[in-house]
Scaffold this motif. Structure first.
Motif, short mmCIF file in Angstrom:
data_model
loop_
_atom_site.label_atom_id
_atom_site.label_comp_id
_atom_site.label_asym_id
_atom_site.label_seq_id
_atom_site.Cartn_x
_atom_site.Cartn_y
_atom_site.Cartn_z
N ARG A 15 0.81 -1.11 -0.03
CA ARG A 15 -0.42 -0.22 0.16
C ARG A 15 0.92 0.86 0.29
O ARG A 15 1.39 0.79 0.68
CB ARG A 15 -0.80 0.83 1.35
N ASP A 16 0.60 2.04 -0.81
CA ASP A 16 1.91 3.38 -0.97
C ASP A 16 1.51 3.88 0.97
O ASP A 16 3.10 4.51 0.67
CB ASP A 16 1.24 4.39 -1.92
N ASP A 17 1.15 4.15 1.34
CA ASP A 17 1.66 4.56 2.48
C ASP A 17 2.56 4.05 3.59
O ASP A 17 2.68 5.02 4.54
CB ASP A 17 -0.43 4.78 3.49
#
Ligand code: ATP
Ligand code: ZN
Length: 304
Positions: free
Chosen positions: A60-62
């Protein structure tokens, strides 16, 4: 500090990219254009680098800034908005940053903007004083409000921020905008940009060492070449020498064109690497100015 069990092998570089979402495909395509190829594992979270010892981790980008911070990954492709939010959120000012932007990548462009209900007549940032602003970017919004000297309440929401004013949770929002269509559908209008964002290559604040440092340098060299030629075309044509002063102003984005003399007459053959769009209209203008035999070729690689 002793290396954690997650510390990647010292002789391979590990890059985190988004598993699925807006940045997933363009990130992979850009890295592939740098000559990287991978063997996918069955769980599809890890791709083993085949052409070079550069592996991908699909996440996930986060999670990407944290993975770099912990040394689980060396580099990552992530929105500047996520990178800066997590940097400021870590205590920003005081703590030394552990990751930073290495390169802007030219895709995933968007703005982090304040948006207010259509019915507001916007007169400036002071209008936000004492209001509730919903956002998933509390650190970036908080910093911006502080810089403007405005005291407002930040309402942290992890998603569906644009619906908050209609639900009575907030008076205004601070969210990512690209076309503005989502805002318009929620009777909101963007009034103030607080960050221009795009996908970036993120890496540690310090340089990478030994083998991984060399791999990162090789990747950066190829990446710079790939970014430079992304919109470039090679333009070939012929023209009489006397029209050259008319032609060159039509090529403001070209690197110093190569000029070759044909036989012993007045004719020249030219080649120019153009970094802007080479449109039909431009070709027609060049032809009107005296160019002949115009040919536009794609550029597939470049090493300065
Ligand atoms: P993940 O499941 O990985 O957490 P996500 O839902 O957070 O995905 P996406 O919606 O795929 O993420 O957006 C990823 C990034 O794309 C954003 O952080 C931002 O940098 C960029 N982006 C570009 N345009 C937009 C937009 N209109 N809205 C949201 N993000 C955008
Ligand atoms: Zn996300």
């Amino acid at each position: 500090m002793s290396p954690s069990p997650n510390t990647p092998a010292r002789d391979r570089l590990r890059i985190a990219i988004q598993k699925s979402g807006r940045l997933a495909e363009p990130a992979r395509a850009l890295l592939a254009s740098c000559g990287l190829s991978w063997r996918e594992s069955r769980d599809r979270l890890f791709c083993y680098g085949e052409s070079l010892p550069i592996d991908l981790l699909l996440v996930r980008d986060d999670d990407i800034p944290g993975l770099i911070d912990q040394g689980v990954c060396d580099l990552g492709v992530v929105g500047r908005n996520v990178l800066l939010e997590q940097d400021r959120g870590r205590g920003g000012n005081g703590a030394a940053p552990t990751f930073r932007e290495w390169r802007a990548l030219g895709f995933g462009g968007c703005r982090l903007s304040i948006a207010v209900p259509d019915s507001w007549e916007w007169q400036g940032a002071q209008q936000l004083a004492g209001r509730r602003i919903a956002t998933s970017y509390p650190a970036l919004l908080g910093q911006w409000l502080q810089e403007q000297g405005i005291a407002a309440d930040i309402v942290m929401l992890s998603g569906s921020v644009e619906i908050a004013p209609r639900l009575g949770q907030a008076d205004a929002i601070c969210d990512l905008v690209s076309s503005g269509a989502t805002l318009a559908a929620n009777q909101l209008k963007p009034v103030q940009t607080i960050l221009e964002s795009e996908a970036v290559l993120a890496g540690p604040a310090h340089e990478l060492d030994s083998v991984r440092g060399e791999l990162a340098e090789l990747l950066l060299r190829r990446l710079d070449g790939a970014l430079r030629i992304r919109h470039s075309k090679l333009l070939l044509f012929q023209a009489p020498r006397r029209v050259l002063p008319d032609l060159l102003p039509l090529l403001p984005d070209a690197e110093a064109p190569t000029v070759m003399r044909l036989d012993d007459n007045d004719d020249l053959a030219l080649q120019a690497l153009c970094h802007g769009a080479v449109t039909w209209q431009r070709l027609e203008e060049l032809k009107r100015a005296g160019a002949r035999g115009l040919m536009v070729l794609p550029v597939e690689g470049m090493l300065a």
